[in-house]
Write a protein that holds these residues in place. Structure first.
Motif, PDB file in Angstrom:
ATOM      1  N   ARG A 136      30.748 -49.405 -28.869  1.00 35.58           N
ATOM      2  CA  ARG A 136      31.260 -48.103 -29.273  1.00 35.58           C
ATOM      3  C   ARG A 136      30.901 -47.702 -30.550  1.00 35.58           C
ATOM      4  N   ILE A 137      31.202 -48.692 -31.408  1.00 37.45           N
ATOM      5  CA  ILE A 137      31.093 -48.099 -33.045  1.00 37.45           C
ATOM      6  C   ILE A 137      29.573 -48.027 -33.480  1.00 37.45           C
ATOM      7  N   LYS A 138      28.709 -48.919 -32.933  1.00 34.13           N
ATOM      8  CA  LYS A 138      27.079 -48.578 -32.973  1.00 34.13           C
ATOM      9  C   LYS A 138      26.846 -47.327 -32.413  1.00 34.13           C
ATOM     10  N   GLY A 139      27.089 -47.078 -30.911  1.00 29.64           N
ATOM     11  CA  GLY A 139      26.871 -45.841 -30.470  1.00 29.64           C
ATOM     12  C   GLY A 139      27.122 -44.629 -31.441  1.00 29.64           C
ATOM     13  N   LEU A 140      28.301 -44.591 -31.959  1.00 34.72           N
ATOM     14  CA  LEU A 140      28.833 -43.602 -32.886  1.00 34.72           C
ATOM     15  C   LEU A 140      27.882 -43.622 -33.961  1.00 34.72           C
ATOM     16  N   LEU A 141      27.733 -44.565 -34.801  1.00 35.61           N
ATOM     17  CA  LEU A 141      26.977 -44.601 -36.024  1.00 35.61           C
ATOM     18  C   LEU A 141      25.466 -44.272 -35.600  1.00 35.61           C
ATOM     19  N   ASP A 142      25.039 -44.753 -34.471  1.00 36.40           N
ATOM     20  CA  ASP A 142      23.577 -44.151 -34.192  1.00 36.40           C
ATOM     21  C   ASP A 142      23.659 -42.514 -34.001  1.00 36.40           C
ATOM     22  N   TYR A 143      24.706 -41.973 -33.370  1.00 35.63           N
ATOM     23  CA  TYR A 143      24.753 -40.687 -33.369  1.00 35.63           C
ATOM     24  C   TYR A 143      24.858 -39.779 -34.675  1.00 35.63           C
ATOM     25  N   LEU A 144      25.873 -40.209 -35.332  1.00 37.18           N
ATOM     26  CA  LEU A 144      26.051 -39.788 -36.735  1.00 37.18           C
ATOM     27  C   LEU A 144      24.723 -39.771 -37.728  1.00 37.18           C
ATOM     28  N   LYS A 145      24.159 -40.860 -37.609  1.00 37.70           N
ATOM     29  CA  LYS A 145      22.758 -41.155 -38.271  1.00 37.70           C
ATOM     30  C   LYS A 145      21.581 -40.310 -37.852  1.00 37.70           C
ATOM     31  N   SER A 146      21.764 -39.893 -36.442  1.00 41.31           N
ATOM     32  CA  SER A 146      20.676 -38.700 -35.861  1.00 41.31           C
ATOM     33  C   SER A 146      20.521 -37.715 -36.553  1.00 41.31           C
ATOM     34  N   TYR A 147      21.526 -37.232 -37.326  1.00 40.79           N
ATOM     35  CA  TYR A 147      21.689 -36.137 -37.894  1.00 40.79           C
ATOM     36  C   TYR A 147      20.787 -35.911 -39.591  1.00 40.79           C
ATOM     37  N   HIS A 148      20.675 -37.116 -39.682  1.00 37.26           N
ATOM     38  CA  HIS A 148      19.872 -37.635 -41.070  1.00 37.26           C
ATOM     39  C   HIS A 148      18.524 -37.603 -40.946  1.00 37.26           C
ATOM     40  N   LYS A 149      17.728 -37.267 -41.966  1.00 42.13           N
ATOM     41  CA  LYS A 149      16.090 -37.643 -41.921  1.00 42.13           C
ATOM     42  C   LYS A 149      15.970 -38.974 -42.240  1.00 42.13           C
ATOM     43  N   GLU A 150      16.525 -39.864 -42.997  1.00 40.35           N
ATOM     44  CA  GLU A 150      16.100 -41.035 -43.309  1.00 40.35           C
ATOM     45  C   GLU A 150      16.721 -42.004 -42.289  1.00 40.35           C
ATOM     46  N   ASP A 151      15.620 -42.816 -41.638  1.00 38.37           N
ATOM     47  CA  ASP A 151      15.915 -43.760 -40.512  1.00 38.37           C
ATOM     48  C   ASP A 151      15.895 -45.172 -40.942  1.00 38.37           C
ATOM     49  N   ALA A 152      15.436 -45.711 -42.140  1.00 35.51           N
ATOM     50  CA  ALA A 152      15.512 -46.942 -42.543  1.00 35.51           C
ATOM     51  C   ALA A 152      17.059 -47.686 -42.327  1.00 35.51           C
ATOM     52  N   PRO A 153      16.979 -48.969 -42.202  1.00 31.52           N
ATOM     53  CA  PRO A 153      18.190 -49.752 -42.310  1.00 31.52           C
ATOM     54  C   PRO A 153      18.917 -49.454 -43.200  1.00 31.52           C
ATOM     55  N   TYR A 154      20.262 -49.393 -43.310  1.00 26.83           N
ATOM     56  CA  TYR A 154      21.129 -48.980 -44.386  1.00 26.83           C
ATOM     57  C   TYR A 154      20.948 -47.779 -45.046  1.00 26.83           C
ATOM     58  N   SER A 155      20.252 -46.930 -44.759  1.00 21.35           N
ATOM     59  CA  SER A 155      19.871 -45.704 -45.637  1.00 21.35           C
ATOM     60  C   SER A 155      21.046 -44.610 -45.292  1.00 21.35           C
ATOM     61  N   TYR A 156      21.895 -44.618 -44.204  1.00 24.00           N
ATOM     62  CA  TYR A 156      23.007 -43.784 -43.877  1.00 24.00           C
ATOM     63  C   TYR A 156      24.133 -44.105 -44.464  1.00 24.00           C
ATOM     64  N   LEU A 157      24.774 -43.443 -45.559  1.00 28.05           N
ATOM     65  CA  LEU A 157      26.107 -43.524 -45.997  1.00 28.05           C
ATOM     66  C   LEU A 157      27.071 -43.060 -45.020  1.00 28.05           C
ATOM     67  N   VAL A 158      28.223 -43.875 -44.560  1.00 22.50           N
ATOM     68  CA  VAL A 158      28.880 -43.217 -43.350  1.00 22.50           C
ATOM     69  C   VAL A 158      30.137 -42.556 -44.000  1.00 22.50           C
ATOM     70  N   GLU A 159      30.261 -41.259 -43.930  1.00 22.99           N
ATOM     71  CA  GLU A 159      31.164 -40.751 -44.823  1.00 22.99           C
ATOM     72  C   GLU A 159      32.402 -40.310 -44.143  1.00 22.99           C
ATOM     73  N   ILE A 160      32.848 -40.933 -43.170  1.00 26.98           N
ATOM     74  CA  ILE A 160      34.204 -40.910 -42.466  1.00 26.98           C
ATOM     75  C   ILE A 160      34.943 -42.142 -42.959  1.00 26.98           C
ATOM     76  N   THR A 161      36.189 -41.886 -42.665  1.00 27.11           N
ATOM     77  CA  THR A 161      37.107 -43.143 -42.606  1.00 27.11           C
ATOM     78  C   THR A 161      37.262 -44.033 -41.625  1.00 27.11           C
ATOM     79  N   ARG A 162      37.678 -45.082 -41.926  1.00 32.07           N
ATOM     80  CA  ARG A 162      37.675 -46.159 -40.694  1.00 32.07           C
ATOM     81  C   ARG A 162      38.848 -45.626 -39.622  1.00 32.07           C
ATOM     82  N   GLN A 163      39.859 -44.715 -40.075  1.00 33.85           N
ATOM     83  CA  GLN A 163      40.878 -44.292 -39.055  1.00 33.85           C
ATOM     84  C   GLN A 163      39.913 -43.118 -38.338  1.00 33.85           C
TER      85      GLN A 163
END
Length: 198
Positions: A136-163
């Motif tokens: 579930r978490i990985k699927g969501l992170l893949d979705y959020l990262k898909s809107y950003h140009k950079e695809d390298a590992p650890y290149s996407y800063l997740v700007e949402i809270t854990r909640q």
């Protein structure tokens, strides 16, 4: 979808400002505008019968929302709420439809954008159906990262809270925290200064 602001203004768009927590539209309102974020963040959410929030998406600068309902005479199935102070460019439904007729290239780009949203929604439904919190978490992170140009590992800063991650995945926040640590140990993501890098 991101339409050039000058094109939107030439079609009659206006800029609206909202404070954090302001409601841009409510569940069951009819779609009257095309909305595009100029600054800030917006969350799309609703609540179940017990009052638990479910977040459908969190959107930022240059993203649009509520687009698909412009083409239907249906009510919004969710709310749009300002997560931060936000500036939104809005164009009336009638003017937006005229713009699409006059500029077919925008219509084609919108079709592509709507198709991408449908594709990722189907992936998210598949991931949310999983009993595995990592899926579930990985699927969501893949979705959020898909809107950003950079695809390298650890290149996407997740700007949402854990909640918010919990609300987007239907998990408890404690479960999200525990499995984020597990995912870090497995090298799926990094946590630096409490920030998630995916």
């Amino acid at each position: 979808m991101n339409i050039n602001e000058a094109i939107l203004y030439s079609a009659g768009a206006e800029k609206k400002q909202y404070k954090k927590g302001d409601i841009i539209f409510r569940e069951n309102d009819y779609a009257l505008y095309y909305f595009q974020i100029a600054e800030g963040k917006v969350k799309l959410n609703n609540y179940n019968d017990e009052g638990k929030e479910f977040i459908h998406n969190i959107l930022g600068k240059y993203q649009s929302f509520g687009d698909s309902l412009i083409f239907l005479n249906e009510q919004y199935p969710m709310n749009a709420i300002a997560l931060t102070p936000v500036e939104i460019i809005r164009l009336s439904k009638n003017n937006f439809m005229e713009l699409l007729k006059e500029r077919p290239e925008i219509s084609l780009e919108m079709n592509k954008c709507l198709a991408q949203k449908l594709y990722y929604k189907s992936l998210m439904i598949h991931n949310l159906a999983s009993q595995n919190p990592v899926s579930r978490i990985k699927g969501l992170l893949d979705y959020l990262k898909s809107y950003h140009k950079e695809d390298a590992p650890y290149s996407y800063l997740v700007e949402i809270t854990r909640q918010q991650l919990a609300n987007l995945t239907g998990l408890r926040v404690e479960t999200v925290i525990r499995f984020l640590k597990k995912m870090e140990k497995e090298g799926i993501l990094k946590i630096e200064n409490k920030k998630i890098l995916y």
